[in-house]
Design a protein around this motif. Structure first.
Motif, short mmCIF file in Angstrom:
data_model
loop_
_atom_site.label_atom_id
_atom_site.label_comp_id
_atom_site.label_asym_id
_atom_site.label_seq_id
_atom_site.Cartn_x
_atom_site.Cartn_y
_atom_site.Cartn_z
N ILE A 17 26.01 30.79 -4.58
CA ILE A 17 24.91 30.31 -5.06
C ILE A 17 25.15 29.02 -6.10
O ILE A 17 24.19 28.33 -6.36
CB ILE A 17 23.99 31.27 -5.64
N LEU A 18 26.20 28.99 -6.59
CA LEU A 18 26.77 27.97 -7.25
C LEU A 18 28.01 26.88 -6.85
O LEU A 18 28.55 27.35 -6.19
CB LEU A 18 27.17 28.54 -8.53
N PRO A 19 27.99 25.61 -7.01
CA PRO A 19 28.98 24.82 -6.73
C PRO A 19 30.30 25.35 -7.32
O PRO A 19 30.38 26.07 -8.22
CB PRO A 19 28.69 23.52 -7.13
N GLU A 20 31.56 25.03 -6.53
CA GLU A 20 32.65 25.41 -6.74
C GLU A 20 33.19 25.14 -8.20
O GLU A 20 33.95 25.82 -8.79
CB GLU A 20 33.73 25.00 -5.68
N ALA A 21 32.64 23.93 -8.64
CA ALA A 21 33.27 23.68 -10.05
C ALA A 21 32.51 24.94 -11.12
O ALA A 21 33.30 25.18 -12.09
CB ALA A 21 32.57 22.41 -10.49
N LEU A 22 31.49 25.71 -10.64
CA LEU A 22 30.98 26.66 -11.64
C LEU A 22 31.79 28.01 -11.03
O LEU A 22 32.34 28.90 -11.70
CB LEU A 22 29.65 26.75 -11.68
N SER A 23 31.27 28.22 -9.65
CA SER A 23 31.87 29.71 -9.29
C SER A 23 33.25 29.95 -9.23
O SER A 23 33.64 31.06 -9.66
CB SER A 23 31.08 29.52 -7.85
#
Length: 739
Positions: free
Chosen positions: A339-345
């Motif tokens: 649900i979140l882009p890789e930079a966060l997830s």
């Protein structure tokens, strides 16, 4: 002239006085209550009979009903009847929109106007008659409807009236035609010359139906090529597109994620000296929860720290809008759709060892018996001391080792919490999760049950305790809460389960006395018996589905009065809302829950409940297709299996080795007159009996099944039983090949 009060509004006409001996006309509110309590449409005759009205009062009743229709308190039903607003008639045209977790069709009424009639009702369609094709998404039928709960109906097909044209067709392109990937869609599509979009045979494609329907197959134009069937990730690609799961992030959401930086320690508690550890699966890609425990007198002090997603995903941002739309992450054997882009997830919201991270935490204290004495929430900065796997933690515990210095305390606290859970009496369905092992090219190496370890249960107990504390804290603060709710089973499902259990001489108490421990007792009774897995699966299907919503009804399965998801905002939007509510209520920052969000909680709860079910269906479809791909190399082999379903058109079997399921067509059984035997088990669908051969096939019966067809495109498998077939010479291996 009607009298006018100050302000100029007309007063309602005076209520007619009943003639001597007549009952008084009901008030509007009395009539509203009567309509709400009526199961379907109601006519003036039923209303007059209920309120004891005479024929002379019919004109007054007609005017009263007209007034209720004008103010929206009643709606027309049929030619002359009325019903409460939002109520469906006994017969209506409906359109199939998808399936529930059991594969049964779900539908919606045509012409429903949510802005006028309220929330869209859900219709659960009964299975079709023997010989009838299953209802597919987009198909329209005239259905008989029966209310089974608030906004829920059971539908029975009366007549098929056609199909709504699907917006997209997903399938495999083969020289001028498209073969659907959904096993419920049997009809192929024709691709006219010049409309194949450059697709080559064997490619997975998305197509749009073309207008017109000449003789033969319906025409469609290919609009997107998704890859070749059999390539790495092709199966998950099919499932992503088949279930409409958003896969590509909007550019603005990606930019917001890439601008993120680490949190500052100022204004946060400092937990960096506490050796919190993450414990996840070997194949985990993100780590959003960390745990720590220590003895506290005769009890335990436990900290559960969760990645501070709310710091990065703020209300109304592009990240927030996309996370709301997705609802939750979706996990496939070869990839995750987060649900979140890789930079966060995989970055700032992943609690990597040795790297400072922002978190929300709950500190809990338990006595020696696992009863909670207190809890406290806060916002902090932490640093994970180690990234551990379930297997590592289990191996260390079994060997009496404690390499991190905190595992003994974690297991001690877990033992106390488990004792409290046992006293509470919860429903613990121990159905093994299937693990799909792939090689680097995406080919299936094997499908096997995933081990269920005490280390899994340790983390589950800590997470449940933290979730309970979150719900309790929000209630204490008077803040909105997105509860995780689980209702008791419906009376209808309970009756079906009772009749099923009668076949094994097992009884359940009456519905008003039912407790989760009663189901746990059923599972204890079948432990180690041949029908154990079948009973587990049937008890699971009898349960209501868990959901999200702002109104608390408790969690039946966990035997908890209140429960909310707090422990995984990196993969569930519900948890992010709970974090924001805690931040607002405890004044932990300016990025807490906003009033506009709180006002949308009912709609958001319905939405994320549906995205969760969509994800579960997609994940289940992927495992079935991977299983079919794996089994397609074993056509002709014979496997030990159990009968897991009995219908008039055949049997369903489930293999003991890997849980693969498939159909045994009735035509493949020995030539006989096959009937469903109701006398022995008291319910249809538990036994097939052959009148001439004397063969019987019973739910849960151990059988040998030969695989004759496995289709990775759809996940479907077909088996033939060896019972009743003349014996042949076979190899002595566990899975034997037959010519």
């Amino acid at each position: 002239m009607a009298r006018r009060p100050p302000g100029g509004a007309s007063l309602p006409p005076p209520r007619p006085r009943p003639a001597e001996g007549e009952a008084p006309l009901p008030s509007k509110e009395e009539l509203r209550r009567f309509l709400r309590a009526s199961p379907g449409k109601t006519g003036k005759t039923e209303i007059a009979r209920h309120f004891g009205l005479s024929s002379d009062q019919r004109p007054a009743l007609r005017e009263l009903l007209r007034a209720l229709k004008e103010d929206g308190s009643a709606q027309p039903a049929g030619r002359r009847g009325v019903s409460a607003p939002g109520r469906l008639p006994e017969m209506a045209v409906i359109e199939v929109t998808g399936t529930d977790p059991d594969g049964d069709p779900i539908a919606r009424p045509l012409g429903w106007k949510p802005e006028v009639q309220g929330r869209m009702p859900v219709i659960f369609m009964r299975p079709e008659r023997a010989g009838q094709a299953a209802l597919a998404p987009g198909e329209r039928v005239l259905a008989k409807l029966k209310p089974i709960g608030a906004g829920k109906y059971e539908g029975t097909t009366v007549k098929r009236v056609g199909s709504g044209t699907p917006a997209r067709v997903l399938g495999i392109y083969e020289e001028g035609r498209i073969i659907p990937t959904d096993r419920r869609h049997r009809a192929e599509w024709a691709v006219p010359p010049g409309e194949n979009g450059g697709a080559e045979p064997g490619e997975i494609v998305l197509a749009e139906p073309l207008p017109g329907r000449p003789l033969g197959l319906r025409p469609a134009r290919i609009v997107e090529r998704l890859g070749r069937m059999g390539e790495a990730k092709s199966i998950s690609l099919i499932c992503i597109h088949a279930h409409g799961i958003p896969e590509v992030f909007p550019a603005e959401a990606v930019r917001e994620a890439e601008r993120a930086t680490g949190v500052a320690a100022r204004g946060r508690e400092d937990l960096r000296d506490i050796p919190l550890v993450t414990i996840d699966g070997e194949d985990a890609r993100d780590f959003d929860d960390a745990v720590w425990a220590e003895p506290d007198g005769s009890g335990w002090r436990v900290i559960v720290a969760i990645a501070d997603v709310a710091h990065y995903v703020t209300p109304g941002s592009a990240l927030d809008r996309e996370a709301w739309a997705r609802g939750n992450s979706v996990y496939f054997p070869d990839r995750v759709v987060p649900i979140l882009p890789e930079a966060l997830s995989n970055g700032w919201c992943s609690l990597r060892p040795g790297e400072p991270r922002g978190c929300l935490f709950v500190e809990m204290r338990f006595d020696a018996g696992g009863t909670k004495a207190s809890h406290r929430f806060g916002r902090a900065i932490m640093q994970s001391a180690a990234r551990l796997t379930y297997e590592q933690v289990q191996a260390a515990h079994d060997a009496g080792e404690d390499p991190t210095g905190t595992l003994r305390a974690l297991h001690g606290a877990y033992a106390a919490l488990q004792a409290a859970r046992d006293r509470r009496g919860t429903l613990d369905l121990d159905l093994p999760e299937r693990r799909v092992r792939l090689d680097d090219r995406g080919r299936v190496l094997g499908v096997e049950p995933r081990a269920r370890l005490d280390s899994h249960r340790l983390i589950e107990e800590f997470m449940v305790a933290a979730n309970v504390c979150a719900a309790e804290e929000l209630e204490r603060l008077g803040q909105p809460c997105m509860y995780r709710v689980h209702d008791r089973p419906s009376d209808q499902k309970l009756e079906g389960l009772r009749q099923f259990l009668e076949a094994f001489d097992i009884a359940l108490p009456p519905g008003d006395q039912l407790h989760p421990r009663n189901f746990a007792h059923v599972l204890d009774l079948v432990r180690g018996r041949p029908e154990e897995r079948l009973v587990h699966e049937t008890v699971l299907r009898a349960q209501s589905q868990a959901a999200y919503g702002p109104d608390n009804i408790g969690h039946f399965g966990l035997a908890l009065a209140r429960y909310a998801h707090f422990t995984s905002p990196i993969r569930r939007y519900a948890d992010l809302l709970v974090h924001r509510a805690l931040i607002r209520g405890l004044k932990l920052g300016t990025d807490g829950l906003e009033e506009t969000e709180a006002a949308r909680f009912p709609d958001t709860g319905e939405h994320i409940t549906q995205t969760e079910r969509r994800a579960a269906a997609a994940e289940r479809d992927a495992v079935e297709r991977y299983l079919a791909a794996f089994m397609s190399q074993r056509i002709g082999e014979v496997f030990e299996a159990r009968i897991s379903g009995v219908t008039r058109f055949g049997l369903f079997v489930t293999l003991e080795s890997n849980g693969a399921s498939g159909i045994v067509p009735l035509a493949s059984l020995p030539d006989d007159r096959w009937t469903e035997d109701q006398a022995r088990h008291g319910q249809r669908g538990h036994m097939l009996s052959g009148q001439r051969t004397g063969l019987t096939f019973t739910l849960g019966q151990a059988v040998e099944a030969r695989l004759v067809e496995a289709t990775p495109r759809t996940g479907g498998m077909v088996f033939h039983l060896m019972q009743g077939v003349p014996p042949r010479r076979a190899k002595p291996a566990g899975a034997r090949r037959r010519s």
